[in-house]
Motif scaffolding. Structure first.
Motif, mmCIF file in Angstrom:
data_model
loop_
_atom_site.group_PDB
_atom_site.id
_atom_site.type_symbol
_atom_site.label_atom_id
_atom_site.label_comp_id
_atom_site.label_asym_id
_atom_site.label_seq_id
_atom_site.Cartn_x
_atom_site.Cartn_y
_atom_site.Cartn_z
ATOM 1 N N HIS A 126 -4.293 22.551 31.652
ATOM 2 C CA HIS A 126 -3.349 21.813 30.945
ATOM 3 C C HIS A 126 -2.019 22.642 30.639
ATOM 4 C CE1 HIS A 126 -6.168 18.580 30.164
ATOM 5 N NE2 HIS A 126 -7.088 19.519 30.265
ATOM 6 N N VAL A 127 -1.732 23.686 31.112
ATOM 7 C CA VAL A 127 -0.510 24.374 30.850
ATOM 8 C C VAL A 127 0.140 24.207 31.961
ATOM 9 C CG1 VAL A 127 0.391 26.726 30.408
ATOM 10 C CG2 VAL A 127 -1.987 26.165 29.415
ATOM 11 N N GLY A 128 1.633 23.999 31.645
ATOM 12 C CA GLY A 128 2.607 23.771 32.589
ATOM 13 C C GLY A 128 2.484 25.006 33.814
ATOM 14 N N ASP A 129 2.776 26.224 33.215
ATOM 15 C CA ASP A 129 2.799 27.209 34.409
ATOM 16 C C ASP A 129 1.393 27.906 34.153
ATOM 17 O OD1 ASP A 129 3.185 29.602 35.795
ATOM 18 O OD2 ASP A 129 5.038 29.898 34.966
ATOM 19 N N GLN A 130 0.459 27.733 35.275
ATOM 20 C CA GLN A 130 -0.688 28.144 35.327
ATOM 21 C C GLN A 130 -0.788 29.527 35.729
ATOM 22 O OE1 GLN A 130 -3.497 24.721 36.866
ATOM 23 N NE2 GLN A 130 -1.585 24.716 38.068
ATOM 24 N N GLN A 131 -0.055 30.099 36.438
ATOM 25 C CA GLN A 131 -0.005 31.468 36.811
ATOM 26 C C GLN A 131 0.451 32.351 35.788
ATOM 27 O OE1 GLN A 131 -1.060 33.423 39.925
ATOM 28 N NE2 GLN A 131 -1.185 34.596 38.176
ATOM 29 N N ALA A 132 1.624 31.861 34.919
ATOM 30 C CA ALA A 132 1.604 32.538 33.860
ATOM 31 C C ALA A 132 0.659 32.776 32.720
ATOM 32 C CB ALA A 132 3.297 32.024 33.021
ATOM 33 N N ALA A 133 -0.004 31.532 32.364
ATOM 34 C CA ALA A 133 -1.096 31.657 31.573
ATOM 35 C C ALA A 133 -2.235 32.739 31.786
ATOM 36 C CB ALA A 133 -1.504 30.130 31.467
ATOM 37 N N VAL A 134 -2.459 32.468 33.066
ATOM 38 C CA VAL A 134 -3.698 33.498 33.563
ATOM 39 C C VAL A 134 -3.167 34.910 33.482
ATOM 40 C CG1 VAL A 134 -4.826 34.418 35.630
ATOM 41 C CG2 VAL A 134 -4.544 31.975 35.239
ATOM 42 N N THR A 135 -2.137 35.383 33.722
ATOM 43 C CA THR A 135 -1.287 36.412 33.639
ATOM 44 C C THR A 135 -1.334 36.900 32.127
ATOM 45 O OG1 THR A 135 -0.173 36.236 35.741
ATOM 46 C CG2 THR A 135 0.650 37.942 34.049
ATOM 47 N N ALA A 136 -0.966 36.031 31.417
ATOM 48 C CA ALA A 136 -0.983 36.398 29.706
ATOM 49 C C ALA A 136 -2.324 36.588 29.117
ATOM 50 C CB ALA A 136 -0.181 35.331 29.068
ATOM 51 N N LEU A 137 -3.239 36.068 29.620
ATOM 52 C CA LEU A 137 -4.346 36.246 29.293
ATOM 53 C C LEU A 137 -5.176 37.619 29.902
ATOM 54 C CD1 LEU A 137 -6.402 32.861 29.493
ATOM 55 C CD2 LEU A 137 -5.642 34.002 27.375
ATOM 56 N N ALA A 138 -4.921 37.766 31.169
ATOM 57 C CA ALA A 138 -5.306 39.060 31.767
ATOM 58 C C ALA A 138 -4.664 40.159 31.075
ATOM 59 C CB ALA A 138 -4.779 39.068 33.064
ATOM 60 N N ASP A 139 -3.614 40.276 30.419
ATOM 61 C CA ASP A 139 -3.040 41.230 29.671
ATOM 62 C C ASP A 139 -3.689 41.573 28.270
ATOM 63 O OD1 ASP A 139 -1.166 41.411 31.832
ATOM 64 O OD2 ASP A 139 0.587 40.558 30.753
ATOM 65 N N LEU A 140 -4.493 40.513 27.886
ATOM 66 C CA LEU A 140 -5.065 40.969 26.686
ATOM 67 C C LEU A 140 -6.483 41.944 27.050
ATOM 68 C CD1 LEU A 140 -5.343 37.295 25.254
ATOM 69 C CD2 LEU A 140 -3.674 38.950 24.576
ATOM 70 N N LEU A 141 -6.669 42.044 28.106
ATOM 71 C CA LEU A 141 -7.949 42.624 28.525
ATOM 72 C C LEU A 141 -7.970 44.196 28.320
ATOM 73 C CD1 LEU A 141 -8.995 40.802 31.655
ATOM 74 C CD2 LEU A 141 -10.230 40.577 29.538
ATOM 75 N N ALA A 142 -8.899 44.803 28.016
ATOM 76 C CA ALA A 142 -8.926 46.083 27.661
ATOM 77 C C ALA A 142 -9.492 46.775 29.195
ATOM 78 C CB ALA A 142 -10.390 46.588 26.844
ATOM 79 N N PRO A 143 -9.275 47.800 29.766
ATOM 80 C CA PRO A 143 -9.638 48.412 31.081
ATOM 81 C C PRO A 143 -11.284 48.274 31.205
ATOM 82 C CG PRO A 143 -8.138 49.883 30.048
ATOM 83 C CD PRO A 143 -8.565 48.839 28.918
ATOM 84 N N GLY A 144 -11.607 47.452 32.296
ATOM 85 C CA GLY A 144 -12.934 47.159 32.701
ATOM 86 C C GLY A 144 -13.174 45.769 32.036
ATOM 87 N N GLY A 145 -12.186 45.263 31.261
ATOM 88 C CA GLY A 145 -12.610 43.865 30.727
ATOM 89 C C GLY A 145 -12.502 42.694 31.669
ATOM 90 N N ARG A 146 -13.364 41.694 31.446
ATOM 91 C CA ARG A 146 -13.360 40.725 32.450
ATOM 92 C C ARG A 146 -12.671 39.300 32.104
ATOM 93 N NH1 ARG A 146 -16.570 43.251 30.052
ATOM 94 N NH2 ARG A 146 -18.500 41.560 29.754
ATOM 95 N N MET A 147 -12.135 38.398 32.800
ATOM 96 C CA MET A 147 -11.762 37.296 32.525
ATOM 97 C C MET A 147 -12.323 36.281 33.337
ATOM 98 S SD MET A 147 -7.840 35.916 32.924
ATOM 99 C CE MET A 147 -7.261 34.175 32.756
ATOM 100 N N ALA A 148 -12.991 35.215 32.737
ATOM 101 C CA ALA A 148 -13.649 34.061 33.447
ATOM 102 C C ALA A 148 -13.119 32.700 33.259
ATOM 103 C CB ALA A 148 -14.995 34.317 32.799
ATOM 104 N N LEU A 149 -12.550 32.041 34.283
ATOM 105 C CA LEU A 149 -12.034 30.869 34.422
ATOM 106 C C LEU A 149 -13.283 30.060 34.860
ATOM 107 C CD1 LEU A 149 -8.640 31.748 35.698
ATOM 108 C CD2 LEU A 149 -9.359 31.504 33.287
ATOM 109 N N ALA A 150 -13.741 29.011 34.060
ATOM 110 C CA ALA A 150 -14.475 27.807 34.639
ATOM 111 C C ALA A 150 -13.483 26.625 35.076
ATOM 112 C CB ALA A 150 -15.358 27.442 33.525
ATOM 113 N N GLU A 151 -12.985 26.723 36.268
ATOM 114 C CA GLU A 151 -12.041 25.763 36.827
ATOM 115 C C GLU A 151 -12.683 25.289 38.238
ATOM 116 O OE1 GLU A 151 -9.544 24.100 35.692
ATOM 117 O OE2 GLU A 151 -8.921 25.499 34.115
#
Length: 292
Positions: A126-151
């Motif tokens: 639901h975000v116009g620029d999906q890659q930018a949104a994924v990158t912004a969320l990935a930048d929130l992670l600590a080293p070793g942190g995981r990002m899970a997308l249910a898509e």
């Protein structure tokens, strides 16, 4: 997510609450695999009625789960759902009204430190620029942190190919109409950009590695129990009503759906013993590498 999208999230609150309750087992199954023993901070972006927020909290020994949504009405429903199902003081579930990705800095300030787990289900599309949104969320992670997308995955199936009214393939055409609606919705989003590659590639381009996908099959074969049958009928009724004004369903198919979804009609789907539920839901997982 952003209230600038064509989707009215306030109007979808009852549906989001139903989904959080009906998908409880699926959420717990996924959370059990995602949450690590040392996790202390997780964020659920586009949390809906907080079904996954609750599941993550149940798998954590202690810490915080930050549930984020841009709709106050959705967050009010999430609050009620959490209050009725959570009381462990060791894990705090916080509800935050933030419009992602426009207010990513506010989200980062709310979190205060690197995140162990980011979860986003049917939200990034639901975000116009999906890659930018994924990158912004990935930048929130600590080293070793995981990002899970249910898509992604496979659309839920309920009906035999030939229901005995109209042309065969009725449900196939319903899925096709929804897909055309989705393309229209994406095109109308502010700053919409195509992402001509899959979610795993989006996670890699956000700097995450390794990247994996887990797809979970959900199957309830015929004959369905009464509760499951009502769930199927409600879901089909909502989808047809939602697509009716779009012009994406033919008049012939709409006439068939009217009969199939009318309890007073002899061809009402509620009379059938061959309804079923079959779907496959994919979760794409990326890990933020440790710094060199």
């Amino acid at each position: 997510m952003s209230t600038d999208t064509p989707v009215s999230w306030d109007a979808l609150v009852p549906q989001l609450v139903d989904a959080a309750r009906q998908d409880r087992t699926w959420y717990l199954t996924v959370a059990r695999e995602l949450v690590g023993p040392a996790d202390r901070l997780a964020v659920d972006v586009g949390c809906g009625a907080a079904g996954m927020s609750l599941a993550i909290a149940r798998m954590m020994a202690c810490g915080r789960v930050v549930a984020v949504d841009a709709s106050p009405a959705v967050l009010a429903a999430a609050h009620d759902h959490i209050r009725s199902g959570w009381s462990d003081p060791r894990v705090r579930i916080e509800l935050v009204c933030i419009d992602f990705p426009a207010e990513i800095d506010a989200l980062r300030e709310t979190l205060g430190t690197g995140v162990d787990l980011v979860w986003a289900s049917a939200a990034i599309h639901h975000v116009g620029d999906q890659q930018a949104a994924v990158t912004a969320l990935a930048d929130l992670l600590a080293p070793g942190g995981r990002m899970a997308l249910a898509e992604g995955g496979l659309p839920e199936q309920h009906l035999p190919w030939d229901v005995g009214l109209g042309e065969p393939g009725l449900e196939v055409r319903l899925h096709a109409a929804q897909d055309r609606w989705f393309a229209r919705m994406r095109a109308e989003l502010p700053d919409s950009r195509r992402m001509p590659y899959g979610w795993t590639e989006a996670l890699r381009r956000a700097g995450l590695c390794p990247v994996t996908t887990r797809t979970i099959l959900d199957e309830q074969p015929a004959p369905l129990a009464d509760v499951a049958r009502r769930t199927v009928l409600d879901a089909l009724s909502r989808r047809v009503a939602w697509l009716r004004p779009t012009g994406l369903l033919s008049d012939a198919d709409l006439s068939v759906w009217e009969r199939l979804l009318d309890p007073a009609d002899e061809r009402w789907l509620g009379h059938r013993d061959d309804l079923f539920r079959l779907s496959a839901r994919s979760v794409h997982l990326g890990v933020r590498p440790d710094p060199p």
